[in-house]
Design an enzyme around this catalytic site. Structure first.
Site, mmCIF file in Angstrom:
data_model
loop_
_atom_site.group_PDB
_atom_site.id
_atom_site.type_symbol
_atom_site.label_atom_id
_atom_site.label_comp_id
_atom_site.label_asym_id
_atom_site.label_seq_id
_atom_site.Cartn_x
_atom_site.Cartn_y
_atom_site.Cartn_z
ATOM 1 C CB CYS A 111 38.290 -28.821 23.571
ATOM 2 S SG CYS A 111 39.075 -30.366 23.197
ATOM 3 C CG ASP A 120 3.855 11.687 17.218
ATOM 4 O OD1 ASP A 120 2.828 11.972 17.858
ATOM 5 O OD2 ASP A 120 5.009 11.870 17.635
#
Lengths: 894, 125
Positions: free
Chosen positions: A150, A572
């Site tokens: 199926c 940063d």
């Protein structure tokens, strides 16, 4: 497909609908079929043809030989450049006739020949080129599936449906996972395809979040069943206690004297009465024990079950066959132990279950944020749809005070939006056309239309929920130790109980048999593996949920624990400390020149420049509401600057080299430039009609909250390091301004990770804060990577911790949450270990030789129940936690 | 020392040895996961007082899908955690919940309930 008149062929043509012969030049409308042109005599005919043939984005139906048009929403078009690149990529495909992109609406319109190419090919090409198409995925529950074949049938049926990109069916879960292009097919279409293949589709499949709901429902069921069991055991306990100790009750004392047959009958009655308590009210202990034993494992249920069963068996032997005992004094019953222990431990489980439900409140709140409906424009009219049916690319209308249903890009209208529920930032954000909006945030004043870019499980909220759930399910490193202990705990307790009973039997005082039994049962019951097992996960669940409330997404228990140990934090510079976008900071005018006039002329000429610094000057002039005049003879001199004519004046704007080339004396401006450069700014000279007129300076300015956040980080005892590609002078100027401990200047982007590693080699635990996209390697290298992001663009995957607010203050809060949570975990673990380390030896009777103390099994049961409830309650204390670091800093400043 | 006491000590020691062997002694090797049409190594795992099977053998580099089915209501087993793969799942009673991941390195990994009391082992070859 409407064609332009120039493309029409000459000569007579037949209307394919009514059959009339018409002059193509006079045709009301035209359509193409393959390469053939069709001409229509009237509106009626063309409409009828359209109804039968033309495809539309929402139906996806088309006749053969007909060009098909689709609209696809692209999540990351990357501006005009990216759009152009994508167009070129797609046009190169055979069968693609026309590609148009709308960069602002992030929409891709494609006309293609379905005979020559497939949507799948187009989508595949776009994806291969690095674009994310807003394809939807959905799950459908399938009924009537009983075999592996199926699976293939359904998968093929789905894949044959136009618009389906991928489909996989799972037999075990009875579910189909389908990826599809929203414009071409919808859930109904998918369901129809499955039904045509001969299977049933069950009602709306629920998204993943509701697994939590169902866990909740399970818990509620478990709670009510435990409550029933508790009451039953408690009610039975009362007569059992009374008849077990008739000597304490005046009326019963005479009626049931010790060692009488009346008392034996009463006890026998109690034995029968406690049986349903054991196997009804305490059934879960026995089934739990049995299930675990099958796996050669032991748990709390094992201990309780053996304990109460031992007490019951001893009592029943004493009642049934007292002659087996050497003395009648030994033939006592402990039915009260069985009933009361079960009642008490059930009560403990009840309280624990209730408290545990509260630990996941934060995630429930997040799930509750999801909007239920959306007002979508379909076929020109506004319709209210359930949010699950909103497709990528839909246009959605949001009115004042409404919740924004999904993520998208504003098309028209202005408003301010409260994003605090997602970012933790309390100040509303202004939204204009082209801005991103996040689903689940609250629109405040204006109304606007936006195009959905991310729907369903792709929205920022869904991703956050998934991340938080996963994190809450993860383990902190500290728990690995606990897990090892838990593995040996229960069998060890059983061994200790046997050993203690044996020792009491051999060396203990008379009646040894009774003492041995009491010690055995008490030791089993007082041991509380639950307190150990619950200690870490409950605190972690609350702590990570608390972070999510503040807009801080902690990825795992590992990240949470490491954050607490950070010694150095690397920031940063660009985009983290600073806004990441240059702004006009200074205008210095020479004598004889006006500052505004200087800026007006500078901005006018810079409006034509494409240099990133130019827009900062233009915006600076706009902010001072200066009207910018027209420029003629504009010329950009690469590496030097720009020149042009404004209002008849010759303007030069650029660096010292430009001025030298034009032999302009700079005089005192040179020193001024030096001073500005020392402050980390970028100064530019302006000359008017060959005479130095002044300087305009721009700089990437520091975010308002950066200074306070850095001070708060230092107060937490962290070394704060700034990482930047700027030269040393500029870097140090900014470093001084924001107050970092250390500056690492002139770091190339690819060397960031290396710098983090260098700090780690100094023996430090390093946290790296970056934007998550350019800094990904450095974030990974750091012990904890913290990504700063705003809105829907956050790189959630890239970092250990994501700060949704885009503010450095989040770093402080993250560290505080980590510290508070880990402190809570340690309290819990300490409590649980100390409880067991003291309770078990006392139960074994270690104190008896010294001070004659021996615990009753019922006191042990109460202690055991209390200990696990205490652990969960302590974890719940975290819920009232609030960040304080930056708050204090703000108060100090104001 | 009386005979009863000696007998009691012998029984006690035997019990202790028995408990240690039963819970910590050597275990039999586990089930091998089957490959299904979808290309996944699949295994069905029953959650009831423990994991059945509790040792599953898979191959590295192949995607794995474990379908957990919890058939009890005690809250101890309401979650399953694959800590090494950063995966976890809520397991509502009576439902099959798939957990998918890709084991890249051979080795032995554990999966546990949220409290670490129930354990299963994943052997990646």
């Amino acid at each position: 497909m409407i064609e332009t008149k120039t493309q029409r062929s000459q000569g007579a043509a037949r209307d394919p609908v009514c059959g009339t012969t018409i002059d193509p030049a006079q045709a009301f409308a035209t359509r193409t079929r393959g390469l053939e042109m069709l001409y229509f005599c009237s509106e009626r005919c063309v409409q009828q043809y359209d109804r039968e043939h033309i495809s539309s984005a929402t139906t996806g139906v088309s006749g053969t030989g007909q060009l098909r048009r689709i609209e696809l929403a692209v999540a990351d078009l990357g501006g005009q450049q990216g759009a152009k690149r994508l167009e070129e990529q797609l046009k190169a495909l055979p069968g693609v006739w026309q590609v148009t992109t709308n960069a602002r609406a992030r929409l891709l319109r494609i006309a293609y020949d379905p005979d020559k190419t497939q949507v799948e090919t187009i989508v595949g090409r776009a994806r291969a080129a690095g674009y994310t198409l807003a394809a939807s995925t959905t799950q459908l529950d399938i009924g009537g599936m009983h075999c592996a074949s199926c699976v293939v049938t359904i998968e093929e049926a789905l894949k044959a449906t136009p618009g389906v990109l991928a489909a996989s069916v799972n037999l075990a879960t009875q579910q189909a996972h389908i990826e599809y292009v929203p414009g071409l097919v919808d859930r109904k279409g998918l369901a129809r395809a499955i039904e045509q293949a001969g299977y049933r589709v069950r009602a709306e499949s629920v998204p993943a979040e509701t697994a939590l709901d169902r866990t909740e429902q399970d818990r509620a069921k478990e709670y009510s069943s435990l409550l029933r069991k508790f009451w039953f055991a408690a009610l039975v306990s009362l007569p059992v206690i009374v008849f077990s100790y008739p000597q304490f009750f005046p009326g019963l004392r005479d009626w049931l004297p010790p060692e009488s047959s009346a008392l034996r009958i009463a006890w026998a009655f109690l034995g029968v009465l406690t049986l349903p308590v054991m196997f009804g009210g305490g059934s879960h202990y026995f089934t739990g024990m049995w299930q675990a034993l099958k796996h050669r494992q032991a748990n709390m249920y094992t201990l309780i079950a053996i304990g109460v069963a031992a007490a019951w068996l001893y009592s029943s032997v004493a009642v049934a066959a007292p002659q087996l005992f050497p003395s009648q004094a030994l033939a006592q019953t402990f039915y009260d132990v069985t009933a009361v222990v079960i009642a008490l431990v059930n009560l403990g489980l009840l309280l624990e279950l209730r408290a545990r439900g509260r630990t996941s409140e934060a995630i429930k709140k997040l799930i509750g944020l999801q909007a239920k409906t959306a007002r979508v424009v379909r076929d020109g009219t506004e319709v209210d749809l359930p949010v699950e049916e909103v497709l990528g690319g839909d246009i959605i209308v949001v009115r004042p005070g409404e919740k924004i249903p999904v993520d998208g890009v504003v098309l028209s209208g202005n408003s301010s939006v409260d994003e605090s529920m997602i970012t933790g930032e309390s100040i509303p954000v202004e939204k204009h056309a082209g801005d991103e909006v996040i689903g689940a945030t609250m629109n405040q004043t204006g109304s606007f239309r936006f195009r959905a870019t991310k729907v369903g499980k792709d929205t920022a909220l869904s991703q956050i929920i998934r991340l938080v759930q996963d994190a809450q399910g993860s383990k902190a490193p500290i728990q690995r130790v606990v897990d090892q202990v838990a593995h040996y705990f229960v069998p060890t307790v059983m061994i200790l109980a046997v050993a203690a009973a044996t020792i009491w039997f051999v060396f203990g005082p008379q009646p040894t048999f009774i003492y041995a039994l009491i010690v055995f049962v008490t030791t089993l019951i007082i041991a509380c593996p639950c307190a150990l097992g619950l200690a870490t996960p409950t605190s972690l669940t609350v702590g990570i949920g608390k972070g999510a409330e503040q807009g801080i997404l902690i990825r795992s228990g590992d990240a949470l624990q490491t954050t607490m140990r950070l010694q150095t934090i690397v920031l940063d510079k660009t985009g983290t400390i600073t806004k990441g976008k240059p702004e006009l900071t200074n205008v210095v005018a020479e004598r004889d020149f006006d500052e505004d006039e200087l800026l007006r002329l500078a901005a006018a000429i810079e409006r034509n420049s494409e240099h990133p610094l130019a827009s900062a000057i233009v915006e600076g002039a706009m902010a001072r509401t200066l009207a910018l005049p027209e420029v003629t003879n504009f010329k950009a001199v690469p590496g030097h600057g720009v020149e042009g004519e404004v209002e008849g004046k010759h303007i030069l704007l650029g660096n010292a080299r430009l001025m030298t080339t034009h032999h302009i004396a700079l005089g005192r401006l040179v020193a001024e430039t030096q001073r500005l450069a020392d402050d980390g700014k970028t100064p530019m000279y302006v000359a008017i009609n060959g005479q130095a007129a002044g300087i305009v300076a721009v700089a990437d300015t520091v975010k308002d909250e950066s200074v306070a956040a850095i001070a708060a980080l230092k107060r937490l005892g962290l070394e704060v390091v700034m990482l930047t590609g700027d030269n040393r002078r500029t870097a140090e100027a900014i470093g001084r301004q924001v107050g970092v401990d250390r500056v690492l200047p002139e770091v190339l982007p690819q060397d960031k990770a290396h710098e983090v590693q260098r700090l780690q080699l100094e023996g430090k635990t390093v946290g790296m804060v970056g934007d998550g996209i350019n800094d990904a390697p450095a974030l990974t290298q750091a012990n904890v990577g913290l990504a700063i992001g705003t809105g829907t663009d956050v790189a959630i995957e890239a970092a250990d911790i994501t700060l949704m607010s885009g503010s450095l203050a989040g770093v402080v809060t993250a560290i505080e949450i980590s510290k508070a949570t880990m402190r809570n975990v340690r309290q819990n673990l300490f409590g649980a270990f100390i409880y067991n380390a003291l309770g078990i030896p006392i139960a074994m009777g270690l104190l008896y030789p010294f001070i004659g103390v021996l615990l009753s099994p019922m006191i042990a049961a109460a202690a055991m129940a209390a200990s696990s409830v205490t652990v969960v309650t302590n974890a719940n204390r975290l819920r009232s936690w609030h960040p304080k670091g930056t708050q204090r800093e703000k108060e100090k400043r104001s | 020392m009386s005979g009863t006491n000696i007998l009691a000590m012998v029984i006690g020691l035997a019990l202790i040895g028995g408990i240690a062997w039963f819970f910590w002694g050597p275990r039999k090797s586990g089930a091998r996961a089957a490959v299904t049409s979808s290309g996944y190594k699949e295994a069905m795992i029953l959650v009831k007082g423990g994991y059945t099977p509790d040792v599953v053998v898979v191959q590295h580099g192949k995607p794995v899908r474990f379908n957990f089915r919890r058939e009890e209501t005690v809250t101890c087993s309401e979650m399953v955690i694959f800590n090494d793969f950063a995966k976890s799942a809520h397991l509502p009673t009576g439902e099959t919940v798939p957990v998918e991941f890709l084991p890249e390195q051979p080795g032995e990994y554990e999966f546990t309930c949220q409290m670490g009391m129930l354990r299963g082992k994943l052997i990646v070859e």
